[in-house]
Design an enzyme around this catalytic site. Sequence first.
Site, PDB file in Angstrom:
ATOM      1  N   ARG A  66      52.361   6.639 -43.082  1.00 27.85           N
ATOM      2  CA  ARG A  66      51.325   6.817 -44.104  1.00 27.85           C
ATOM      3  C   ARG A  66      50.198   5.798 -43.926  1.00 27.85           C
ATOM      4  NH1 ARG A  66      54.102   6.768 -49.642  1.00 27.85           N
ATOM      5  NH2 ARG A  66      51.970   6.990 -50.369  1.00 27.85           N
ATOM      6  N   HIS A 115      50.698   1.274 -59.413  1.00 27.26           N
ATOM      7  CA  HIS A 115      51.833   1.478 -58.504  1.00 27.26           C
ATOM      8  C   HIS A 115      51.747   0.618 -57.247  1.00 27.26           C
ATOM      9  CE1 HIS A 115      52.614   5.652 -60.559  1.00 27.26           C
ATOM     10  NE2 HIS A 115      53.059   4.639 -61.271  1.00 27.26           N
ATOM     11  N   GLY A 183      42.713  14.064 -61.161  1.00 28.42           N
ATOM     12  CA  GLY A 183      43.509  14.256 -59.945  1.00 28.42           C
ATOM     13  C   GLY A 183      44.932  13.751 -60.041  1.00 28.42           C
ATOM     14  N   ASN A 209      40.566  18.293 -62.620  1.00 25.82           N
ATOM     15  CA  ASN A 209      41.671  18.631 -61.725  1.00 25.82           C
ATOM     16  C   ASN A 209      41.405  20.020 -61.154  1.00 25.82           C
ATOM     17  OD1 ASN A 209      44.423  19.227 -60.668  1.00 25.82           O
ATOM     18  ND2 ASN A 209      45.017  17.434 -61.867  1.00 25.82           N
TER      19      ASN A 209
HETATM   20  C1  BJW Z   1      43.017  17.473 -57.243  1.00 25.49           C
HETATM   21  C2  BJW Z   1      42.483  17.637 -56.009  1.00 25.49           C
HETATM   22  C3  BJW Z   1      41.119  17.459 -55.917  1.00 25.49           C
HETATM   23  C4  BJW Z   1      44.663  17.973 -55.788  1.00 25.49           C
HETATM   24  N1  BJW Z   1      40.469  17.147 -57.008  1.00 25.49           N
HETATM   25  N2  BJW Z   1      42.432  17.155 -58.344  1.00 25.49           N
HETATM   26  C5  BJW Z   1      60.204   9.720 -69.074  1.00 25.49           C
HETATM   27  C6  BJW Z   1      60.857  10.922 -68.823  1.00 25.49           C
HETATM   28  C7  BJW Z   1      61.522  11.146 -67.620  1.00 25.49           C
HETATM   29  C8  BJW Z   1      61.551  10.171 -66.624  1.00 25.49           C
HETATM   30  C9  BJW Z   1      60.895   8.989 -66.871  1.00 25.49           C
HETATM   31  C10 BJW Z   1      60.249   8.772 -68.088  1.00 25.49           C
HETATM   32  N3  BJW Z   1      59.687   7.534 -68.034  1.00 25.49           N
HETATM   33  C11 BJW Z   1      59.950   6.997 -66.824  1.00 25.49           C
HETATM   34  C12 BJW Z   1      60.700   7.861 -66.089  1.00 25.49           C
HETATM   35  C13 BJW Z   1      61.194   7.676 -64.695  1.00 25.49           C
HETATM   36  C14 BJW Z   1      60.108   7.838 -63.647  1.00 25.49           C
HETATM   37  C15 BJW Z   1      59.360   9.129 -63.889  1.00 25.49           C
HETATM   38  O1  BJW Z   1      58.256   9.170 -64.384  1.00 25.49           O
HETATM   39  N4  BJW Z   1      59.928  10.238 -63.486  1.00 25.49           N
HETATM   40  C16 BJW Z   1      59.297  11.545 -63.683  1.00 25.49           C
HETATM   41  C17 BJW Z   1      58.826  12.080 -62.340  1.00 25.49           C
HETATM   42  C18 BJW Z   1      60.252  12.454 -64.381  1.00 25.49           C
HETATM   43  N5  BJW Z   1      59.210   6.700 -63.670  1.00 25.49           N
HETATM   44  C19 BJW Z   1      59.502   5.566 -63.064  1.00 25.49           C
HETATM   45  O2  BJW Z   1      60.565   5.397 -62.486  1.00 25.49           O
HETATM   46  C20 BJW Z   1      58.480   4.453 -63.159  1.00 25.49           C
HETATM   47  N6  BJW Z   1      59.110   3.262 -63.565  1.00 25.49           N
HETATM   48  C21 BJW Z   1      59.655   3.131 -64.772  1.00 25.49           C
HETATM   49  O3  BJW Z   1      59.625   3.995 -65.609  1.00 25.49           O
HETATM   50  O4  BJW Z   1      60.266   1.921 -64.962  1.00 25.49           O
HETATM   51  C22 BJW Z   1      61.005   1.725 -66.157  1.00 25.49           C
HETATM   52  C23 BJW Z   1      61.746   0.419 -66.008  1.00 25.49           C
HETATM   53  C24 BJW Z   1      61.580  -0.568 -66.947  1.00 25.49           C
HETATM   54  C25 BJW Z   1      62.295  -1.770 -66.804  1.00 25.49           C
HETATM   55  C26 BJW Z   1      63.150  -1.953 -65.720  1.00 25.49           C
HETATM   56  C27 BJW Z   1      63.305  -0.963 -64.777  1.00 25.49           C
HETATM   57  C28 BJW Z   1      62.594   0.240 -64.919  1.00 25.49           C
HETATM   58  C29 BJW Z   1      57.893   4.167 -61.774  1.00 25.49           C
HETATM   59  C30 BJW Z   1      57.166   5.316 -61.196  1.00 25.49           C
HETATM   60  C31 BJW Z   1      56.719   4.988 -59.756  1.00 25.49           C
HETATM   61  C32 BJW Z   1      56.042   6.160 -59.060  1.00 25.49           C
HETATM   62  N7  BJW Z   1      55.942   5.870 -57.662  1.00 25.49           N
HETATM   63  C33 BJW Z   1      55.204   6.789 -56.798  1.00 25.49           C
HETATM   64  C34 BJW Z   1      55.298   6.260 -55.344  1.00 25.49           C
HETATM   65  C35 BJW Z   1      54.377   5.049 -55.180  1.00 25.49           C
HETATM   66  C36 BJW Z   1      54.448   4.460 -53.830  1.00 25.49           C
HETATM   67  C37 BJW Z   1      54.017   5.416 -52.737  1.00 25.49           C
HETATM   68  O5  BJW Z   1      52.919   5.968 -52.738  1.00 25.49           O
HETATM   69  O6  BJW Z   1      54.828   5.571 -51.824  1.00 25.49           O
HETATM   70  O7  BJW Z   1      53.851   6.867 -57.231  1.00 25.49           O
HETATM   71  S1  BJW Z   1      55.782   8.460 -56.896  1.00 25.49           S
HETATM   72  C38 BJW Z   1      54.188   9.191 -56.781  1.00 25.49           C
HETATM   73  O8  BJW Z   1      53.865   9.863 -58.022  1.00 25.49           O
HETATM   74  C39 BJW Z   1      53.210   8.029 -56.652  1.00 25.49           C
HETATM   75  C40 BJW Z   1      52.075   8.491 -57.528  1.00 25.49           C
HETATM   76  O9  BJW Z   1      51.284   7.387 -57.927  1.00 25.49           O
HETATM   77  C41 BJW Z   1      52.773   9.169 -58.657  1.00 25.49           C
HETATM   78  C42 BJW Z   1      51.909  10.145 -59.425  1.00 25.49           C
HETATM   79  O10 BJW Z   1      51.517  11.203 -58.620  1.00 25.49           O
HETATM   80  P1  BJW Z   1      50.041  11.806 -58.750  1.00 25.49           P
HETATM   81  O11 BJW Z   1      49.068  10.776 -58.374  1.00 25.49           O
HETATM   82  O12 BJW Z   1      49.887  12.424 -60.068  1.00 25.49           O
HETATM   83  O13 BJW Z   1      50.032  12.885 -57.566  1.00 25.49           O
HETATM   84  P2  BJW Z   1      50.559  14.408 -57.589  1.00 25.49           P
HETATM   85  O14 BJW Z   1      50.683  14.842 -56.192  1.00 25.49           O
HETATM   86  O15 BJW Z   1      51.726  14.567 -58.461  1.00 25.49           O
HETATM   87  O16 BJW Z   1      49.364  15.215 -58.273  1.00 25.49           O
HETATM   88  C43 BJW Z   1      48.124  15.412 -57.629  1.00 25.49           C
HETATM   89  C44 BJW Z   1      47.210  16.119 -58.589  1.00 25.49           C
HETATM   90  O17 BJW Z   1      45.923  16.195 -58.023  1.00 25.49           O
HETATM   91  C45 BJW Z   1      47.639  17.558 -58.901  1.00 25.49           C
HETATM   92  O18 BJW Z   1      47.561  17.771 -60.304  1.00 25.49           O
HETATM   93  C46 BJW Z   1      46.590  18.420 -58.171  1.00 25.49           C
HETATM   94  O19 BJW Z   1      46.309  19.630 -58.856  1.00 25.49           O
HETATM   95  C47 BJW Z   1      45.421  17.491 -58.190  1.00 25.49           C
HETATM   96  N8  BJW Z   1      44.454  17.673 -57.113  1.00 25.49           N
HETATM   97  N9  BJW Z   1      43.522  17.967 -55.118  1.00 25.49           N
HETATM   98  C48 BJW Z   1      41.116  16.989 -58.192  1.00 25.49           C
HETATM   99  N10 BJW Z   1      40.516  17.630 -54.737  1.00 25.49           N
END
Ligand code: BJW
Length: 236
Positions: A66, A115, A183, A209
Amino acid sequence: MHAVRQWLDQARSVAVLTGAGVSAESGVPTFRDANGLWKQYRVQDLATPSAFARDPKLVWDWYNWRRSVLAEVKPNPGHYALADLEKRIPKFTLITQNVDGLHELAGSRNVLRLHGSIWEVRCLACGHQAVDLRISFPEIPPKCHCGGLLRPAVVWFGEPLPSDIWKAAETAARSSDLFLVIGTSAVVYPAAGLVQLAKSSGARVVEINVAQTPLTGDIDQFLQGPSGELLPQLIA
Ligand code: BJW
Ligand code: ZN
């Protein structure tokens, strides 16, 4: 579009939450779209602390791939539009879930990286954290000068967000009069919760979006289209 332009003209405090979609037009893969990373790779194998403990080489190979993709890309007009917008608004905070560094490259100043950064590494043994732009390492997994294992300084699933950055993001969301969410699929928490926080604190919420998200029905204005086209139009 017209209403949003007016809101932008009147706004004194703007917060923006971005996700992988803002970098899509730069050629950076998103996570959850049709060709997204999580369609090709399993989260549990690559983006959790236990994945790293099990197979640090596999995780590093993936991050290095990446990093090599990111080394070739540039910010797009959406990133530049946000950097321009920052200069016009008295109080402006760009909260990003992205780890790619493209907002900073485009000139955005007040950036909160929820993140982490794919361009930083952290030592598991001594906690030392530093920028490291290498895309190939002499050994994988790379080691710290203390001998400890280095990991990418990003936030994996199950890990807490950096608490000072999270607090600043909450404050920005709460005090904004206009909140833009751009996004992101808005399914990853706690980041996605900032939208509700801003709304319940009185902000107008605008989503940009290419597709609808779980937020779309619940906000003030949805602008459908690529952010690299809509953002420059919005601030023109
Ligand atoms: C366009 C476009 C164009 C395309 N123009 N738009 C509540 C319920 C259930 C679970 C949980 C909860 N709260 C927390 C959790 C657990 C978990 C979570 O959220 N899980 C869910 C998935 C269910 N969260 C966590 O674990 C977080 N930590 C946490 O909660 O800690 C608590 C804690 C406290 C104390 C001690 C210990 C723990 C951490 C989350 C970390 C996320 N990490 C990643 C990887 C980062 C590193 C890497 O890059 O390798 O972050 S995962 C990945 O998803 C990355 C992103 O930042 C993140 C969000 O994704 P994003 O940016 O939204 O991308 P996409 O692909 O999903 O969407 C793209 C969008 O763009 C789409 O909508 C398209 O339509 C659009 N698009 N082209 C405009 N041209
Ligand atoms: Zn160390």
